[in-house]
Design a protein around this motif. Structure first.
Motif, PDB file in Angstrom:
ATOM      1  N   UNK A 113      45.722  41.107  44.929  1.00  0.00           N
ATOM      2  CA  UNK A 113      46.831  40.901  44.612  1.00  0.00           C
ATOM      3  C   UNK A 113      47.315  39.666  43.421  1.00  0.00           C
ATOM      4  N   UNK A 114      46.346  38.508  44.246  1.00  0.00           N
ATOM      5  CA  UNK A 114      46.805  37.398  43.633  1.00  0.00           C
ATOM      6  C   UNK A 114      46.633  37.272  42.090  1.00  0.00           C
ATOM      7  N   UNK A 115      45.017  37.920  41.774  1.00  0.00           N
ATOM      8  CA  UNK A 115      45.576  38.079  40.508  1.00  0.00           C
ATOM      9  C   UNK A 115      46.306  38.371  39.316  1.00  0.00           C
ATOM     10  N   UNK A 116      46.543  39.820  39.733  1.00  0.00           N
ATOM     11  CA  UNK A 116      48.029  40.643  38.704  1.00  0.00           C
ATOM     12  C   UNK A 116      49.279  39.724  39.215  1.00  0.00           C
ATOM     13  N   UNK A 117      49.460  39.043  39.945  1.00  0.00           N
ATOM     14  CA  UNK A 117      50.548  38.433  39.979  1.00  0.00           C
ATOM     15  C   UNK A 117      50.748  36.881  39.439  1.00  0.00           C
ATOM     16  N   UNK A 128      35.109  39.022  28.818  1.00  0.00           N
ATOM     17  CA  UNK A 128      34.223  39.616  30.338  1.00  0.00           C
ATOM     18  C   UNK A 128      33.363  39.111  30.531  1.00  0.00           C
ATOM     19  N   UNK A 129      32.334  39.206  30.119  1.00  0.00           N
ATOM     20  CA  UNK A 129      30.457  38.632  30.360  1.00  0.00           C
ATOM     21  C   UNK A 129      30.976  37.313  30.944  1.00  0.00           C
ATOM     22  N   UNK A 130      30.998  36.359  30.567  1.00  0.00           N
ATOM     23  CA  UNK A 130      31.568  34.872  31.403  1.00  0.00           C
ATOM     24  C   UNK A 130      32.243  35.040  32.258  1.00  0.00           C
ATOM     25  N   UNK A 131      33.332  35.283  32.556  1.00  0.00           N
ATOM     26  CA  UNK A 131      34.025  36.055  33.814  1.00  0.00           C
ATOM     27  C   UNK A 131      32.697  36.641  34.872  1.00  0.00           C
ATOM     28  N   UNK A 132      32.041  38.220  34.635  1.00  0.00           N
ATOM     29  CA  UNK A 132      31.742  38.436  35.040  1.00  0.00           C
ATOM     30  C   UNK A 132      30.380  37.661  35.563  1.00  0.00           C
ATOM     31  N   UNK A 133      29.846  36.643  34.753  1.00  0.00           N
ATOM     32  CA  UNK A 133      28.650  36.048  35.148  1.00  0.00           C
ATOM     33  C   UNK A 133      29.114  34.662  36.287  1.00  0.00           C
ATOM     34  N   UNK A 187      39.805  42.155  38.260  1.00  0.00           N
ATOM     35  CA  UNK A 187      40.202  42.134  36.329  1.00  0.00           C
ATOM     36  C   UNK A 187      39.886  42.421  35.665  1.00  0.00           C
ATOM     37  N   UNK A 188      39.313  43.653  35.897  1.00  0.00           N
ATOM     38  CA  UNK A 188      39.132  45.149  35.527  1.00  0.00           C
ATOM     39  C   UNK A 188      40.044  45.959  35.598  1.00  0.00           C
ATOM     40  N   UNK A 189      40.905  46.415  36.382  1.00  0.00           N
ATOM     41  CA  UNK A 189      41.257  47.722  36.747  1.00  0.00           C
ATOM     42  C   UNK A 189      42.675  47.768  36.150  1.00  0.00           C
TER      43      UNK A 189
END
Length: 434
Positions: free
Chosen positions: A28-32, A270-275, A173-175
């Motif tokens: 919930x934190x990321x979207x807010x 996306x690749x950087x954050x995913x890694x 982060x992706x949804x």
């Protein structure tokens, strides 16, 4: 409700049930924090300056409320388990409803129009969402602290919670961008329900001494609110946590600027954050095993050293150094695993030594959560004005701007990490060995 096995050992099924609530709370934190401001600006035309002032005010209120919430959690955990879980379900329901209402204001109130009305709606929704989020977060952390056990056992408890929280961040982060905000709201509601079901049917925390709780309550709310800060060991640990937290939050605040302007590789985000998040999640079992051999504080110190080595390397990167920055993300993600595992486990151990009856766990974690939010505020307050003073302008690629971004993104955090490492050594490790 099941209990933890003797000695604080936590089997996989029990760990999953306890840690499951960490996923929706991180989700919930990321979207807010990230999606909501742009959503109101782009969809409803609310001015960014007004949104910024609103978010700052609500976050200040939220942080001040955390110690009060901690005392409320202590009182609730001292009573019967059924009312406690009922209160947790109410908080989860309020969080899910406030989240949906924030992103779909006209669905809940079709007549809502104008910037003033939208800002008022957003402010009320954020207050409800943040308070419900804080209540569930403090409860979850205090619950884990009361499961007890030795250092490796406490590290495993924290690893379950933080590992599932990292999974929640990755999903969040992706949804919203792939499945849309309506689906995001449904996923949050379902994840909250599953998380609370797991908490209620998983390992039960140790009971609080009723006599001790009554004596604490008789001293008054204000006196008990400040009680955690009267403990020297807690003040020392909190200082290390603050220094280290600001050091970690500075590059987190600036990472998108660094990717877009320094590396000039926005497509790689996306690749950087995913890694980064994947490395942090995969490192948790490794840190748990290391704790069993070296101890929590020394593993935390090793994580700080790894972070400093990684960011000193990042200071020399420039346009097109994408492969090198993937390695930076992996290295800093591995270091994040230590940051996620060691500090709350050290706090849980401190509580078991200094306040073994568990009557004040919520109060301690309320201050801990307030410090977590203060880390983010201090990082933004330090990094963004410093960047501007050094001549950096977002979207421009001058030499002065590149130098400023490298210094603030990579070198400043290393200095702060060095301070945190020194504080950890002198204020904690030297005390343990003496």
């Amino acid at each position: 409700m099941s209990t933890a096995p003797p000695g604080g050992s936590l089997r996989a099924a029990a760990g999953l049930r306890y840690g499951a609530l960490g996923l929706p709370l991180a989700f919930v934190a990321l979207p807010l924090y990230v999606v909501l401001p742009s959503h109101y600006a782009q969809i409803y035309g609310v001015p960014l300056a007004s949104l910024g002032a609103l978010l700052l005010g609500v976050r200040a209120l939220d942080a001040i409320a955390d110690p009060l919430i901690g005392r409320g959690v202590d009182r609730a955990m001292a009573g019967p388990r059924v009312p406690l879980m009922q209160a947790a379900w109410v908080a989860a329901l309020l969080l899910a409803l406030a989240f949906a209402a924030l992103f779909f204001p006209t669905f809940f109130l079709p007549a809502l129009q104008g910037n003033t009305a939208l800002l008022a709606w957003c402010g009320v929704g954020l207050v409800v969402a943040y308070l419900a989020f804080s209540a569930l977060s403090v409860l979850h952390q205090a619950w884990g602290a009361r499961l007890g056990g030795d250092e490796p056992a406490r590290a495993r408890i924290v690893a379950w919670r933080e590992g599932l929280a990292l999974l929640g961040v990755i999903i969040a982060s992706v949804l919203p961008g792939t499945a849309g905000l309506p689906t995001t709201c449904v996923v949050l509601a379902v994840a909250l329900a599953l998380g609370l079901w797991g908490l209620g049917t998983g390992p039960a925390p140790a009971a609080t001494s009723a006599g001790r709780t009554a004596s604490v309550d008789e001293r008054g709310l204000i006196a008990t609110l400040w009680q955690p800060l009267r403990l020297p060991a807690f003040r020392r640990l909190l200082l290390v946590f603050l220094l280290n937290g600001v050091a970690s939050a500075v590059p987190a605040t600036l990472v998108l600027f660094f990717i877009r302007d320094q590396l000039q590789a926005p497509a790689w985000e996306p690749a950087f954050l995913g890694a980064y998040f994947a490395a942090a999640a995969l490192s948790l079992p490794v840190w748990v095993k290391a704790v069993a051999r070296f101890g929590l504080a020394r593993c935390w110190l090793a994580g700080m050293a790894l972070a400093m080595a990684t960011f000193l390397w990042a200071a020399g990167l420039g346009a097109g150094d994408t492969t090198a920055f993937v390695l930076v993300c992996i290295g800093s993600g591995l270091a994040l695993g230590a940051d996620l595992t060691a500090p709350p486990a050290l706090l849980a151990g401190l509580l078991r030594r200094e306040a073994p009856d568990g009557s004040q766990d919520g109060a301690f974690f309320g201050w801990w959560q307030m410090a977590t939010k203060l880390n983010l505020a201090l990082a933004a307050g330090l990094a963004l004005p410093l960047l501007q003073w050094l001549g950096y302008v977002p979207g421009q690629t001058s030499n002065d701007g590149h130098a400023a971004l490298s210094v603030v993104y990579a070198v400043v955090p290393c200095g702060l990490k060095a301070g945190a490492a020194g504080a950890l050594w002198w204020l904690w490790l030297s005390k343990e060995s003496s």
